[in-house]
Scaffold this motif. Structure first.
Motif, mmCIF file in Angstrom:
data_model
loop_
_atom_site.group_PDB
_atom_site.id
_atom_site.type_symbol
_atom_site.label_atom_id
_atom_site.label_comp_id
_atom_site.label_asym_id
_atom_site.label_seq_id
_atom_site.Cartn_x
_atom_site.Cartn_y
_atom_site.Cartn_z
ATOM 1 N N ASN A 269 -18.255 2.971 7.448
ATOM 2 C CA ASN A 269 -18.953 4.392 7.465
ATOM 3 C C ASN A 269 -17.701 4.842 6.967
ATOM 4 O O ASN A 269 -17.046 5.660 7.271
ATOM 5 C CB ASN A 269 -19.086 4.972 8.673
ATOM 6 C CG ASN A 269 -20.390 5.038 9.191
ATOM 7 O OD1 ASN A 269 -21.799 4.336 8.249
ATOM 8 N ND2 ASN A 269 -20.548 4.772 10.737
ATOM 9 N N PRO A 270 -17.545 4.578 5.551
ATOM 10 C CA PRO A 270 -15.896 4.827 4.567
ATOM 11 C C PRO A 270 -16.045 5.480 4.333
ATOM 12 O O PRO A 270 -16.369 6.956 4.199
ATOM 13 C CB PRO A 270 -16.499 3.375 3.454
ATOM 14 C CG PRO A 270 -17.263 3.327 2.992
ATOM 15 C CD PRO A 270 -18.482 3.656 4.239
ATOM 16 N N ARG A 271 -14.501 6.226 5.228
ATOM 17 C CA ARG A 271 -14.122 7.405 4.399
ATOM 18 C C ARG A 271 -13.349 7.793 3.398
ATOM 19 O O ARG A 271 -12.883 7.316 2.565
ATOM 20 C CB ARG A 271 -13.311 7.494 5.584
ATOM 21 C CG ARG A 271 -13.378 6.805 6.761
ATOM 22 C CD ARG A 271 -14.307 7.897 8.105
ATOM 23 N NE ARG A 271 -13.948 6.893 8.735
ATOM 24 C CZ ARG A 271 -14.360 6.604 9.958
ATOM 25 N NH1 ARG A 271 -15.737 6.375 9.414
ATOM 26 N NH2 ARG A 271 -14.987 6.410 11.259
ATOM 27 N N VAL A 272 -13.498 8.728 2.757
ATOM 28 C CA VAL A 272 -13.185 9.544 1.759
ATOM 29 C C VAL A 272 -11.250 9.678 1.972
ATOM 30 O O VAL A 272 -10.873 8.817 1.082
ATOM 31 C CB VAL A 272 -13.596 10.945 1.096
ATOM 32 C CG1 VAL A 272 -12.964 11.759 1.627
ATOM 33 C CG2 VAL A 272 -13.461 11.309 0.066
ATOM 34 N N GLU A 273 -11.303 9.714 2.629
ATOM 35 C CA GLU A 273 -9.053 9.989 2.930
ATOM 36 C C GLU A 273 -8.931 8.489 3.265
ATOM 37 O O GLU A 273 -8.174 7.599 2.347
ATOM 38 C CB GLU A 273 -9.082 9.953 4.356
ATOM 39 C CG GLU A 273 -9.228 11.712 4.559
ATOM 40 C CD GLU A 273 -11.176 11.443 5.230
ATOM 41 O OE1 GLU A 273 -11.621 10.868 5.402
ATOM 42 O OE2 GLU A 273 -10.961 13.036 5.982
ATOM 43 N N THR A 274 -9.192 7.500 3.351
ATOM 44 C CA THR A 274 -8.871 5.340 3.222
ATOM 45 C C THR A 274 -9.388 5.761 1.478
ATOM 46 O O THR A 274 -9.072 4.944 1.138
ATOM 47 C CB THR A 274 -9.543 5.126 3.944
ATOM 48 O OG1 THR A 274 -9.862 5.664 5.172
ATOM 49 C CG2 THR A 274 -9.273 3.401 3.817
ATOM 50 N N VAL A 275 -9.632 5.708 0.832
ATOM 51 C CA VAL A 275 -10.402 5.645 -0.343
ATOM 52 C C VAL A 275 -9.623 6.719 -1.050
ATOM 53 O O VAL A 275 -8.920 5.760 -2.101
ATOM 54 C CB VAL A 275 -11.919 7.060 -1.145
ATOM 55 C CG1 VAL A 275 -11.625 6.869 -2.551
ATOM 56 C CG2 VAL A 275 -13.133 5.211 -0.479
ATOM 57 N N GLU A 276 -8.782 7.928 -1.182
ATOM 58 C CA GLU A 276 -7.787 8.297 -1.338
ATOM 59 C C GLU A 276 -6.436 7.592 -1.872
ATOM 60 O O GLU A 276 -5.887 7.399 -2.091
ATOM 61 C CB GLU A 276 -7.761 10.259 -1.058
ATOM 62 C CG GLU A 276 -8.617 10.720 -1.494
ATOM 63 C CD GLU A 276 -8.528 12.028 -2.535
ATOM 64 O OE1 GLU A 276 -8.121 11.660 -3.023
ATOM 65 O OE2 GLU A 276 -9.439 12.968 -2.602
ATOM 66 N N GLU A 277 -6.349 6.804 0.051
ATOM 67 C CA GLU A 277 -5.524 6.372 -0.523
ATOM 68 C C GLU A 277 -5.368 4.882 -0.905
ATOM 69 O O GLU A 277 -4.379 4.995 -1.580
ATOM 70 C CB GLU A 277 -5.018 5.749 1.570
ATOM 71 C CG GLU A 277 -3.517 5.364 1.858
ATOM 72 C CD GLU A 277 -4.530 4.983 3.142
ATOM 73 O OE1 GLU A 277 -3.790 4.204 3.533
ATOM 74 O OE2 GLU A 277 -4.983 5.802 3.771
ATOM 75 N N ALA A 278 -6.559 4.668 -1.622
ATOM 76 C CA ALA A 278 -6.522 2.957 -2.295
ATOM 77 C C ALA A 278 -5.432 3.803 -3.399
ATOM 78 O O ALA A 278 -5.350 2.747 -4.586
ATOM 79 C CB ALA A 278 -7.552 2.462 -1.902
ATOM 80 N N ILE A 279 -6.933 4.740 -3.871
ATOM 81 C CA ILE A 279 -6.376 5.509 -5.162
ATOM 82 C C ILE A 279 -5.591 5.536 -5.915
ATOM 83 O O ILE A 279 -4.399 5.087 -6.832
ATOM 84 C CB ILE A 279 -7.645 6.534 -5.952
ATOM 85 C CG1 ILE A 279 -9.193 6.712 -5.465
ATOM 86 C CG2 ILE A 279 -7.067 7.261 -6.490
ATOM 87 C CD1 ILE A 279 -9.500 7.587 -5.740
ATOM 88 N N ALA A 280 -4.523 6.478 -4.779
ATOM 89 C CA ALA A 280 -3.083 6.637 -5.515
ATOM 90 C C ALA A 280 -2.179 5.286 -5.468
ATOM 91 O O ALA A 280 -1.671 4.174 -6.396
ATOM 92 C CB ALA A 280 -2.554 6.921 -4.047
#
Ligand code: NZQ
Ligand code: ZN
Length: 395
Positions: free
Chosen positions: A71-82
């Motif tokens: 259930n992947p979190r948008v917060e984790t995605v933002e971290e990866a994007i940075a």
């Protein structure tokens, strides 16, 4: 059938050792790869070492990003994007199950997007471009490996929502059934339930009484029979290559778009389950095991004229039930056969099996299912009042 257009441009490599044979050529000389993965299963089973050794031998620069949650979190995605922006990543390689692949799609889209990644999920921001991505699947379930969809969770609002774009269709998918051998019994079962649910979502479609689509119905019925025939063998022997192989190809074909042609599927059960996952963070397949038979029972009881014929056809064609006195009786027998099948495989049938309840949060769950729409579903559209009753029945 309704008119349709169809294209699956993802290059699919399927079978033993396809990662070793095709990964490097499929990548097409990227400058820097973001290797996205989950909570560590690929580190434990050796796939991470295999993939990184292949990249290093081919002198392909990469940076790893692990820790993507189920259930992947948008917060984790933002971290990866940075990180991906800082490292000038120009290819995203997702190695994992649906959660990793879904997160990788939003990472690929978010790298070129100035605002919050959640705005892409909400549809407030429409992406114009994305970094290319490829997938190495490790769990047969979602079909995300060759489709353009992605489902993301926002912890701050406890919402879970799907979005999609042709721009994040994987360029390639490397599917080796051996990479699914280590999926434990429970997640193997949840994957099977998700695959069957995708087939049901497309079988129970909009206007079933007026729009004929016998070819699509036959394809779905045969895929369901195949999954049902394979599931007990697979769960009895998790290292059975042929059972893993069958489940993997069924999972991909269940949601690569081919079974959707010419019909608008239902998808209410998925939206109901996404609300449950958003609130309780349960595995998607576990939620579907509880929701789907209750949804079938509800729509059959509410509008048998519309729903009984196709539910009865499922009973006879998928579960080999002899027709009973009328379609309604046959349909009920089919729903019971489905519930019994999933229960015998070890799936939960009620929220209490997961030590959960719905009674005190019926309104919240309903709001999180509707997500601003007046109704969900196309086989039989469901309003807030219907959803209240369905959630209450899941107790
Ligand atoms: O995170 P790791 O350590 O990799 O462990 C995962 C996770 O704990 C484990 N796993 C995966 N491959 C493994 C393995 N363990 C051992 N060996 C392996 N080879 O399995 C657990 C579940 O993984 P996850 O990726 O969450 O499962 P699944 O593939 O079922 O994906 C579920 C997510 O996909 C969404 C769901 O809502 C949920 O968020 N969906 C995505 C869809 C799409 N993009 O088209 C459609 C679906 O209907 C669904 O909604
Ligand atoms: Zn699903």
């Amino acid at each position: 059938m309704e008119n349709f257009s169809f294209s699956v441009p993802t290059q699919l490599f399927f079978g033993r050792d396809v990662v070793k044979q095709h990964l490097v050529t499929a990548l097409h000389h990227p400058k820097k790869v973001l290797l996205a993965y989950g909570g560590g299963s690929i580190r434990r089973n050796g796939l991470y070492d295999e993939v990184t050794a292949l990249l290093e031998a081919a002198h392909i620069d990469y940076i790893s990003f692990g820790g993507i949650e189920p259930n992947p979190r948008v917060e984790t995605v933002e971290e990866a994007i940075a990180i991906a922006r800082h490292e000038c990543v120009d290819f995203v390689l997702a190695v994992g199950g649906g959660s990793v692949i879904d997160a990788a799609k939003l990472i690929a889209a978010g790298i070129y997007h100035e605002g919050h990644a959640w705005d892409i999920v909400l549809g407030k921001a429409v992406i114009q471009t994305a970094v290319p991505l490829g997938t190495i699947l490790t769990l047969a379930a979602t079909g995300s490996e060759t489709n353009s969809g992605s489902v993301i969770t926002n912890l701050a609002t406890s919402e879970k929502k799907g979005w999609g774009s042709p721009l994040v269709l994987p360029k390639f998918a490397l599917l080796d059934p051996q990479n699914t051998f280590t999926v434990p019994h429970n997640h193997t079962l949840y994957g099977i339930i998700d695959i069957m649910s995708h087939l049901f979502e497309q079988y129970f479609r909009q206007n079933p009484l007026t729009v004929q689509n016998p070819y699509q119905e036959a394809l779905i019925e045969t895929t369901l029979r195949q999954v049902i025939a394979t599931a007990p063998d697979l769960l009895a022997n998790l290292n059975d290559y042929h059972a893993r192989e069958t489940m993997m190809i069924c999972g991909t074909y269940a949601l690569n778009g081919v079974l959707r042609i010419g019909s608008n599927g239902d998808w209410a059960s998925h939206q109901i389950e996404h609300a449950l996952s958003a609130v309780y963070d349960i595995p998607h397949g576990a939620g579907l095991a509880i929701v789907f038979p209750h949804w079938m029972h509800y729509v059959l009881t509410k509008d048998p004229e519309t729903t009984a014929p196709l539910l009865a056809k499922m009973a006879t064609q998928v579960f080999a039930i002899q027709p009973l006195a009328d379609d309604i009786a046959t349909a009920h027998a089919g729903i019971t056969a489905l519930s019994d099948f999933w229960r015998q495989l070890g799936a939960p049938t009620k929220l209490r099996d997961l030590q959960l309840t719905s009674t005190d949060i019926l309104t919240d769950l309903t709001t999180k299912t509707l997500l601003g729409q007046p109704s969900v579903g196309h086989f039989l559209p469901l309003t807030a009042a219907d959803l209240h009753q369905i959630f209450a029945s899941l107790e």
